[in-house]
Design an enzyme around this catalytic site. Structure first.
Site, PDB file in Angstrom:
ATOM      1  N   ARG A  56       0.821  -1.219   0.000  1.00 27.22           N
ATOM      2  CA  ARG A  56       0.000   0.000   0.000  1.00 27.22           C
ATOM      3  C   ARG A  56       0.852   1.266   0.000  1.00 27.22           C
ATOM      4  NH1 ARG A  56      -4.945  -2.203   3.807  1.00 27.22           N
ATOM      5  NH2 ARG A  56      -6.201  -2.842   2.032  1.00 27.22           N
ATOM      6  N   LYS A 107     -18.344 -17.740   1.474  1.00 23.40           N
ATOM      7  CA  LYS A 107     -19.797 -17.746   1.613  1.00 23.40           C
ATOM      8  C   LYS A 107     -20.536 -17.071   0.473  1.00 23.40           C
ATOM      9  CE  LYS A 107     -20.006 -17.429   6.638  1.00 23.40           C
ATOM     10  NZ  LYS A 107     -20.200 -16.328   7.602  1.00 23.40           N
ATOM     11  N   GLY A 126      -9.487  -9.190  -0.706  1.00 26.67           N
ATOM     12  CA  GLY A 126      -8.277  -9.285   0.109  1.00 26.67           C
ATOM     13  C   GLY A 126      -7.643 -10.661   0.071  1.00 26.67           C
ATOM     14  N   GLY A 132     -13.280  -4.372   0.592  1.00 32.25           N
ATOM     15  CA  GLY A 132     -14.684  -3.992   0.749  1.00 32.25           C
ATOM     16  C   GLY A 132     -15.126  -2.911  -0.233  1.00 32.25           C
TER      17      GLY A 132
HETATM   18  P1  ADP Z   1     -11.931 -12.447  -0.684  1.00 30.70           P
HETATM   19  O1  ADP Z   1     -11.319 -11.875   0.558  1.00 30.70           O
HETATM   20  O2  ADP Z   1     -10.948 -12.529  -1.825  1.00 30.70           O
HETATM   21  O3  ADP Z   1     -13.196 -11.726  -1.077  1.00 30.70           O
HETATM   22  P2  ADP Z   1     -13.333 -14.506   0.768  1.00 30.70           P
HETATM   23  O4  ADP Z   1     -13.065 -13.776   2.026  1.00 30.70           O
HETATM   24  O5  ADP Z   1     -14.718 -14.545   0.259  1.00 30.70           O
HETATM   25  O6  ADP Z   1     -12.360 -13.982  -0.397  1.00 30.70           O
HETATM   26  O7  ADP Z   1     -12.931 -16.056   0.934  1.00 30.70           O
HETATM   27  C1  ADP Z   1     -11.647 -16.483   1.258  1.00 30.70           C
HETATM   28  C2  ADP Z   1     -11.681 -17.751   2.069  1.00 30.70           C
HETATM   29  O8  ADP Z   1     -12.504 -18.738   1.492  1.00 30.70           O
HETATM   30  C3  ADP Z   1     -10.309 -18.373   2.201  1.00 30.70           C
HETATM   31  O9  ADP Z   1      -9.860 -18.223   3.520  1.00 30.70           O
HETATM   32  C4  ADP Z   1     -10.524 -19.842   1.832  1.00 30.70           C
HETATM   33  O10 ADP Z   1      -9.874 -20.746   2.694  1.00 30.70           O
HETATM   34  C5  ADP Z   1     -12.031 -19.991   1.933  1.00 30.70           C
HETATM   35  N1  ADP Z   1     -12.540 -21.108   1.133  1.00 30.70           N
HETATM   36  C6  ADP Z   1     -12.407 -21.306  -0.188  1.00 30.70           C
HETATM   37  N2  ADP Z   1     -12.937 -22.484  -0.552  1.00 30.70           N
HETATM   38  C7  ADP Z   1     -13.442 -23.054   0.563  1.00 30.70           C
HETATM   39  C8  ADP Z   1     -14.110 -24.292   0.836  1.00 30.70           C
HETATM   40  N3  ADP Z   1     -14.375 -25.166  -0.133  1.00 30.70           N
HETATM   41  N4  ADP Z   1     -14.466 -24.533   2.114  1.00 30.70           N
HETATM   42  C9  ADP Z   1     -14.201 -23.646   3.095  1.00 30.70           C
HETATM   43  N5  ADP Z   1     -13.559 -22.473   2.899  1.00 30.70           N
HETATM   44  C10 ADP Z   1     -13.187 -22.175   1.641  1.00 30.70           C
END
Ligand code: ADP
Ligand code: MG
Length: 410
Positions: A42, A207, A365, A389
């Protein structure tokens, strides 16, 4: 109306920036461990704007938040190490004020010559910065305004927040967007308005419920939507498959069926995994096998098996869809990439993004962390959004106060 850009700033302050005190609101919220910066991404991202202002002879008052101090000074969250790193990266001395709007800040700013740089202490040491009370926020913004003649807003990671230095201050001083914000807005806008087709969006992460807004806003705009990660199991369950002990959001099943219906009606290809890596437990060294999407409970682990990654056939299908697209946006890891046994799907998808000849964008992130952890360099992608976000809210079509105040209308 369009975003007010950096090149218009001289005209807004009487023709030249020489001698002008410019407050630059950056996002220097870097990870620190025992006072040492563990990732200076950053700080580096703030350099183009700062260098441009220095070259024009402005007197720079750089400010940022760091962490979540409780509205009072807390040495753990001092910006001092960041000021030192900034000085190294700029190759010039950087003055540091031990407070935000107090005696130290005024003394440091009064001592600036043309092209000099000062960093003031963490904005969140003052409760006015993040206050929900407009009067309190405005009062802090007015104190900040006494340190400068103009504001350059460049902390993209905070533009979705109505905070004193991001929102209120921009209405008090002549204000424009810095180069980082301008780039983010340009790229994210190309993902929502008139993307070059074929346009594919890849979603994963933990999720569905975190990403509802993004899916709803982007689905009608894409040619293909690929779904992996933890959220894929809610889609597979909506199709009628059993998913064992995998992440499943029962309460989102109807919403997900609605997305499937929208996709069908509009001729959008919704591509779901045909296989997954199923593990005995949520552990780096857990036993695991590849299973077809319609047979996730037919492994040795039965109904207690957990899907922790997309399978190899799915990864190939996704990679091919990505490579044959002109615009690709990816958010959310395809599996639990933090554990090497479940990182293959994320790696294949990341690799495919680096091969896109049009625009490839990584947002989120954990997604940005994943591509770096897997050894990809930032410049193998068209753009890695720094926003977290803020990027997601932009892609949900939400109004972002820190951008609207700079003239942007979605
Ligand atoms: P970002 O920060 O890029 O938006 P998220 O916060 O939505 O991404 O998701 C990241 C998390 O999702 C990671 O910590 C990863 O371990 C988890 N994840 C990915 N696939 C699965 C899965 N099949 N079961 C449980 N957790 C998962
Ligand atoms: Mg995340």
């Amino acid at each position: 109306m369009a975003l007010r850009t950096l090149d218009t700033l001289p005209d807004r302050v009487g023709g030249s920036l020489a001698g002008t005190r410019v407050i630059v609101r950056c996002d220097l919220n870097v990870p620190l461990k025992d006072g040492v910066i563990t990732d200076d991404g950053r700080v580096r991202a703030s350099l183009p704007t700062l260098k441009s202002l220095i070259d024009q002879g402005a007197r720079l008052v750089v400010c940022s938040h760091l962490g979540r101090p409780a509205g009072a000074p807390d040495p753990k969250y001092s910006l001092k190490p960041v000021a030192e790193r900034l000085s190294e990266l700029l190759g010039t001395p950087v003055a540091f004020a031990a407070d935000t709007v107090g005696a130290s800040a005024h003394e440091v700013v009064d001592g600036l010559g043309d092209g000099d740089v000062a960093v003031i202490e963490n904005l969140r040491f003052n409760p006015g910065e993040t206050s929900k009370d407009e009067v309190e926020r405005d009062a802090f913004a007015r104190e900040l305004a006494t340190l400068g003649d103009a504001l350059v807003s460049d902390g993209f990671g905070v533009v979705h927040r109505k905070q004193a230095s991001v929102y209120d201050l921009a209405q008090i001083l002549p204000s424009v967007a810095g180069l980082l914000i301008a780039t983010e807005v340009d790229v994210l806008d190309r993902l929502t308005e008139n993307p070059e087709r074929p346009y594919t969006v890849v979603l994963g992460g933990s999720k569905v419920s975190d990403k509802l807004g993004v899916i709803a806003h982007l689905l009608p705009r894409v040619d293909k939507l690929l779904v992996g990660g933890g959220m894929m199991f809610t889609f597979l369950a909506a199709q009628g498959h059993k998913v064992g002990a995998s992440l499943l959001e029962q309460d989102q099943l109807d919403t997900v069926r609605g997305y499937m219906e929208t996709a069908r009606e509009r001729g959008i290809e919704l591509v779901l995994p045909v296989d997954a890596v199923v593990a005995a437990s949520f552990a780096a060294d857990a036993d695991h096998v590849v299973a077809d999407a319609d047979a996730l409970e037919d492994t040795a682990f039965g109904a207690s098996g957990l899907g922790l990654d997309i399978g190899p056939r799915t990864a190939e299908v996704f990679a091919e869809a990505i490579r044959s697209s002109t615009t690709v946006f990816w958010n959310g890891p395809m599996g639990v990439f933090e554990m090497p046994a479940f990182a293959a799907g994320t790696k294949t998808v990341a690799q495919a993004l680096t091969e896109v000849t049009g625009l490839s964008v990584v947002g989120g992130g954990d997604s940005a962390a994943a591509v770096r952890q897997l050894g990809f360099s930032d410049d193998s992608f068209g753009h890695i959004s720094t926003g977290g976000g803020a990027s997601l809210e932009f892609l949900e079509g939400k109004k972002l106060p820190g951008l609207e105040v700079l003239g942007w209308e979605q």
